[in-house]
Design an enzyme around this catalytic site. Structure first.
Site, PDB file in Angstrom:
ATOM      1  N   ASP A   1       0.838  -1.197   0.000  1.00  0.00           N
ATOM      2  CA  ASP A   1       0.000   0.000   0.000  1.00  0.00           C
ATOM      3  C   ASP A   1       0.879   1.256   0.000  1.00  0.00           C
ATOM      4  OD1 ASP A   1       0.736  -0.805   2.642  1.00  0.00           O
ATOM      5  OD2 ASP A   1      -0.749   0.546   3.503  1.00  0.00           O
TER       6      ASP A   1
ATOM      7  N   GLU B   1      -0.175  -1.304   5.634  1.00  0.00           N
ATOM      8  CA  GLU B   1       0.842  -0.853   6.587  1.00  0.00           C
ATOM      9  C   GLU B   1       0.626   0.610   6.928  1.00  0.00           C
ATOM     10  OE1 GLU B   1       4.734   0.938   7.899  1.00  0.00           O
ATOM     11  OE2 GLU B   1       3.483   1.451   6.191  1.00  0.00           O
TER      12      GLU B   1
HETATM   13 ZN   LIG Z   1       6.645   2.458   4.169  1.00  0.00          ZN
END
Ligand SMILES: [Zn+2]
Length: 443
Positions: free
Chosen positions: A111, A175
């Site tokens: 991401d 994340e």
């Molecule tokens: Zn990163």
């Protein structure tokens, strides 16, 4: 082959694949995998993960691609309620081994943060291009470049078919928002003797990071007509919640200053804990005394402040106590207590700076002619999840991530990664993987 010879061979083969590395990083950038909130629909995570799964499978890895059951993370302080993985699979590719060596995980998040406002980009964020040796695009350095580098490094190492321990390539989602993907793969049982996360560290080894909390504090007032003279509040008059929230802001600043001065908060490479007001929302109508004002803080805390389970509960208590004490000294707020809402807790983590993994990576950086310091990330990264919940010593180590003036390129408009740095990173990762997993190495 000897280890030295294998490392030389691997670094040579990575260099020959410079174009393939840029192609792969560019391909990854074209997928929209921008970060999301609870309830947002999936973006192109599944398509990106499928591409990597096919690629790792073709290189001989045993591949697992699955959507985790959110129930495996139920009750975690880290993951927002209602989080799910529909359309956002996690990927593990395991390369076989001969035995006798240590295992290693390459972990990267797929991401990237929002590319808004799109019209501010000179180089369109999802249409990557190389100009003057820089690859531009959203996620170029954070961290689709690093993901491409670790995949190429793993392919080259697998071809040599000489490692002793498992080499595992793992890509995760989510994340940037809360670390849910990393938490899910660790809950799934992913473990190894070490993990490397090729975030954009510029060849430094990030051995630790701070934890993160985000409280929202609501100050209550009493609504009333803003253009009519109000009686004292004791006689039923209005109270301005925006003005009273100054008590909270001042108290937070005081706590922040005490934290900065506290000798217990000296850390070799992490900054002192911090408490930054980042969002404020107050008032209901422009001719009405505000009934409510809410302030959200970004709180970063050190490993030494964590509770015995590694979470930020003591920090929460300290913040609540400091703000409540200030409120108790205010005539109105004393009888109208502050309301606290706590969401999320990204726990801090660190591994010893003399850990063999740190030495292995610094040696790998030296092989590609790059300076490598042991440092840390004042923000948070997925390495913390592997270290804290999987017992896998984990660090970040990856390509250059700052401009010529030293400003971070991650999360910026016109994000880029230097292609030379990306190639050096893939070479260093291949060298480190061979050195770490080689049979019968001293620890
Ligand atoms: Zn990163």
């Amino acid at each position: 082959v000897e280890l030295e010879r294998a490392i030389e061979l691997a670094m040579g083969r990575v260099a020959e694949r410079r174009d393939a590395l840029v192609d792969l990083a560019s391909q990854l950038i074209t997928f929209d995998t921008t970060a999301r909130d609870v309830g947002d629909p999936p973006r192109e995570e599944a398509a990106l993960q499928s591409l990597l799964a096919r690629r790792l499978g073709a290189a001989g890895a045993e591949v697992e691609l699955w959507e985790p059951d959110p129930a495996t993370l139920a009750g975690s302080r880290q993951i927002p309620t209602g989080w799910d993985f529909a359309g956002r699979p996690q990927l593990i590719g395991r390369f076989g081994r001969r035995g006798g060596g240590r295992s290693l995980i390459f972990n990267g998040h797929i991401d990237a943060v929002s590319a808004e406002p799109l019209d501010a980009w000179r180089h369109p964020p999802f249409d990557p291009c190389v100009i003057d040796g820089r690859l531009y695009g959203r996620g170029a350095c954070d961290m689709k470049g690093g993901v491409a580098a670790m995949v190429i490094a793993a392919e080259v190492v697998a071809e040599l078919d000489a490692t002793g321990g498992d080499l595992i390539v793992n890509t995760v989602t989510d994340e940037e928002s809360c670390g849910a993907g990393g938490a899910a793969v660790v809950a799934h049982g992913l473990r190894a003797d070490a993990a490397i996360v090729p975030e954009d560290t510029d060849f430094d080894v990030w051995a630790g990071c701070r934890g993160v909390l985000s409280p929202t504090v609501t100050v209550l007032g009493r609504a009333g007509h803003a253009e009519i003279r109000q009686r004292p509040w004791q006689e039923g008059g209005a109270v301005n919640a925006i003005e009273r929230s100054l008590v909270v802001l001042e108290a937070a600043r005081g706590l922040r200053e005490r934290w900065m001065r506290d000798p217990a908060h000296q850390h070799p490479y992490l900054s002192a804990p911090d408490l930054v007001p980042t969002l404020i929302r107050g008032g209901e109508w422009w001719v009405t005394y505000p009934e409510r004002c809410s302030i959200t803080f970004d709180v970063t805390y050190l490993p030494v402040q964590a509770d015995t389970d590694g979470w930020g509960t003591r920090v929460e208590q300290e913040i609540e106590a400091a703000l409540a004490e200030a409120a108790a000294a205010d005539d109105w707020l004393a009888g109208h207590p502050l309301q606290f809402a706590w969401s999320g807790d990204l726990p801090p983590a660190e591994i010893p700076t003399d850990h063999p993994l740190v030495r292995t990576l610094q040696a790998a950086a030296a092989r590609v002619g790059r300076k490598s310091r042991v440092s840390g990330l004042d923000s948070w990264h997925d390495a913390a999840t592997f270290a804290r919940f999987g017992g896998t010593p984990a660090v970040s180590f990856g390509p250059p991530g700052t401009d010529v003036d030293g400003n971070f390129l991650a999360h910026t408009i016109d994000e880029y990664v230097p292609v030379d740095g990306l190639v050096s990173c893939a070479q260093a990762l291949a060298a480190a993987a061979l050195a770490w997993t080689w049979p019968d190495q001293e620890t």
